[in-house]
Motif scaffolding. Structure first.
Motif, PDB file in Angstrom:
ATOM      1  N   TYR A   1       0.859  -1.199   0.000  1.00 44.21           N
ATOM      2  CA  TYR A   1       0.000   0.000   0.000  1.00 44.21           C
ATOM      3  C   TYR A   1       0.886   1.235   0.000  1.00 44.21           C
ATOM      4  O   TYR A   1       1.824   1.337   0.793  1.00 44.21           O
TER       5      TYR A   1
ATOM      6  N   CYS B   1       0.628   5.582  -0.084  1.00 41.44           N
ATOM      7  CA  CYS B   1      -0.266   6.736   0.019  1.00 41.44           C
ATOM      8  C   CYS B   1      -0.219   7.518  -1.293  1.00 41.44           C
ATOM      9  O   CYS B   1       0.843   7.945  -1.737  1.00 41.44           O
TER      10      CYS B   1
ATOM     11  N   CYS C   1      -6.656   6.081   5.019  1.00 41.74           N
ATOM     12  CA  CYS C   1      -5.700   5.064   4.565  1.00 41.74           C
ATOM     13  C   CYS C   1      -5.827   3.769   5.372  1.00 41.74           C
ATOM     14  O   CYS C   1      -5.674   2.680   4.815  1.00 41.74           O
TER      15      CYS C   1
ATOM     16  N   HIS D   1       1.229  11.157   9.773  1.00 38.46           N
ATOM     17  CA  HIS D   1       0.279  10.335   9.017  1.00 38.46           C
ATOM     18  C   HIS D   1       0.456   8.833   9.263  1.00 38.46           C
ATOM     19  O   HIS D   1      -0.485   8.135   9.632  1.00 38.46           O
ATOM     20  N   HIS D   2       1.659   8.332   9.066  1.00 43.69           N
ATOM     21  CA  HIS D   2       1.829   6.882   9.199  1.00 43.69           C
ATOM     22  C   HIS D   2       1.773   6.427  10.657  1.00 43.69           C
ATOM     23  O   HIS D   2       1.288   5.338  10.958  1.00 43.69           O
TER      24      HIS D   2
ATOM     25  N   GLU E   1      -1.838   6.095  11.245  1.00 37.14           N
ATOM     26  CA  GLU E   1      -2.402   4.905  10.588  1.00 37.14           C
ATOM     27  C   GLU E   1      -2.120   3.659  11.432  1.00 37.14           C
ATOM     28  O   GLU E   1      -2.980   2.804  11.627  1.00 37.14           O
TER      29      GLU E   1
HETATM   30 ZN   LIG Z   1      -1.843   7.298   3.763  1.00 35.03          ZN
END
Ligand SMILES: [Zn+2]
Length: 457
Positions: A27, A29, A211, A236-237, A240
């Protein structure tokens, strides 16, 4: 052959072992579609296209699932549409089309799945409900927040301590937050903002949540590789990971985290005021997409990259040389072998995507083609060059098309630049361009009607 990848999570280079070699899952982004992509956005696009090619090379074409999302609901989109006086959908559709065109021009194959955030709202709501049920999230004043102190291992990917995290996320202390580090999973929408009905009222998802929901839907709660630019590591990560692992504590979420380094432009941070802000669309007017791709691959993906127009010109010269080598091959002549990627090239690429080293292997193959004495030796060398190029997403055009199609536009652009340089009395640059074209066998003729060019010989 073993593929070694640097894992941001463990901070080491590791032998990559997929959960299921029959379905290797990655995956990455994708873009938030509010503006045309710039060359900094192009870097992860090209890097993860190479990684997808390497995974297909290692595990077989049908055994890899590469997912790259489109973020089509986000505050930046809402703001830009208002600035433009444009409908949100018109903006996201137009920007997505521009993105696809740029990706294709850069030689990137389409991902296997390209989920759009707005097609996954029910999954996002279900994920939030799941997190609330496990007491990792709470609803307050129409918002739903992730409860960061509920996850003791939060911060492991970025290695940031709590104060750094709060400073890095530039968090506001908001009345609906229990802790300044808590982040938004869902927020209320005003009547003129895009919104969906939810147990917390009409609203829209937070970016991080999108995500987590889309990767789970398409790749499962445990998958192999998650990629993106190093600027996405925090928050962001990190967020997630918090969402996905707290929702599914028995799963691993992504096992290997791959991040590409920063991109500078002409030696500085890219900015519109410095004149070094290049969109891919603008660069494609002047340069073939393949030259941009090669320029991005000449630096190892984990290193900072200084993107320069001179660097692209050099990349174009290198491609000219590769295509001149490929053009030596006589149709119908074969050395009787199916062409594998030369070992030095695959060794380099399988060692944490060492593309600069792999490119020296392409030059060695081109050298062999120029030095070959029989048509069969030429066929062997050019076959190896083409196979090596394919692993990197390069050299798949017919040499004639390269020299006539993209080449002509590039030559015209260089001539225009030379005229501009002369008008600005920058004769050194004008001469440099003439010499550069001469090195490619292009002769310029300055006449009363302007500058024309012809190919030598
Ligand atoms: Zn993402």
């Amino acid at each position: 052959m073993t593929l070694n990848l640097h894992n941001t999570y463990t901070r080491q280079k590791e032998a990559f072992r997929p959960i299921d070699p029959g379905n290797v899952r990655m995956y990455v982004c994708g873009p938030t579609v509010y503006d045309d992509i710039h060359i900094g956005n192009a870097r992860p696009l090209v890097i993860f296209d190479v990684l997808a090619r390497v995974l297909r090379d290692a595990y077989g074409d049908g055994n890899v699932t590469y997912a790259r999302n489109i973020t089509d609901v986000d505050d930046k989109i809402i703001e830009r549409a208002a600035e433009n006086g444009e409908e949100i959908e018109a903006l996201t559709v137009r920007t997505t089309e521009n993105f696809h065109a740029a990706a294709a021009a850069l030689g990137c194959l389409p991902p296997d799945v390209e989920p759009r955030a707005t097609d996954h709202i029910p999954q996002m709501i279900a994920l939030i409900e799941h997190l609330i049920g496990k007491q990792h999230a709470y609803a307050e004043q129409g918002h739903v927040l992730f409860d960061v102190p509920s996850m003791p291992e939060y911060g492991k990917l970025s290695g940031r301590n709590r104060d750094e995290m709060i400073a890095g996320a530039r968090v506001e202390v908001a009345p609906y937050k229990r802790d300044p580090a808590d982040f938004v999973l869902w927020k209320p929408s005003a009547d003129d903002q895009p919104g969906w009905d939810s147990p917390w009222g009409r609203g829209r998802p937070g970016w991080h949540l999108e995500c987590s929901a889309m990767s789970e839907e398409h790749l499962g709660a445990s998958f192999d590789i998650h990629g993106g630019g190093v600027d996405l590591v925090f928050p962001h990560h990190e967020n997630e990971i918090a969402q996905s692992l707290c929702a599914h504590p028995d799963d691993s979420f992504a096992r290997t985290w791959v991040h590409n380094g920063y991109l500078m432009s002409e030696g500085e941070k890219m900015s519109k005021s410095l004149g070094n802000f290049y969109t891919v669309t603008d660069l494609l007017v002047e340069f073939p997409g393949e030259a941009l791709r090669l320029a991005l691959l000449k630096t190892h993906y984990r290193q900072p990259l200084d993107f320069t127009r001179d660097g692209v010109r050099e990349a174009r010269q290198e491609l000219n040389r590769f295509y001149r080598a490929l053009a030596l091959h006589e149709t119908g002549v074969s050395d009787g072998e199916a062409h594998a990627v030369p070992n030095d090239v695959s060794d380099a690429v399988y060692d944490d995507l060492n593309t600069p080293l792999a490119l020296s292997g392409l030059h060695a193959a081109a050298d062999a083609a120029f030095a070959a004495e029989t048509p069969e030796d030429v066929a062997a060398a050019t076959g190896a060059l083409k196979a090596a190029g394919e692993l990197l997403g390069l050299l798949q055009q017919d040499p004639e098309v390269w020299f006539q199609g993209d080449g002509d536009a590039a030559i015209d652009a260089l001539i225009a630049e030379r005229i501009a340089a002369r008008d600005a009395k920058d004769f050194a640059r004008a001469d440099e361009i003439r010499d550069q074209l001469a090195a490619d066998g292009i002769v310029l003729e300055d006449g009363p009607g302007g500058t024309t060019w012809r190919r030598e010989g």
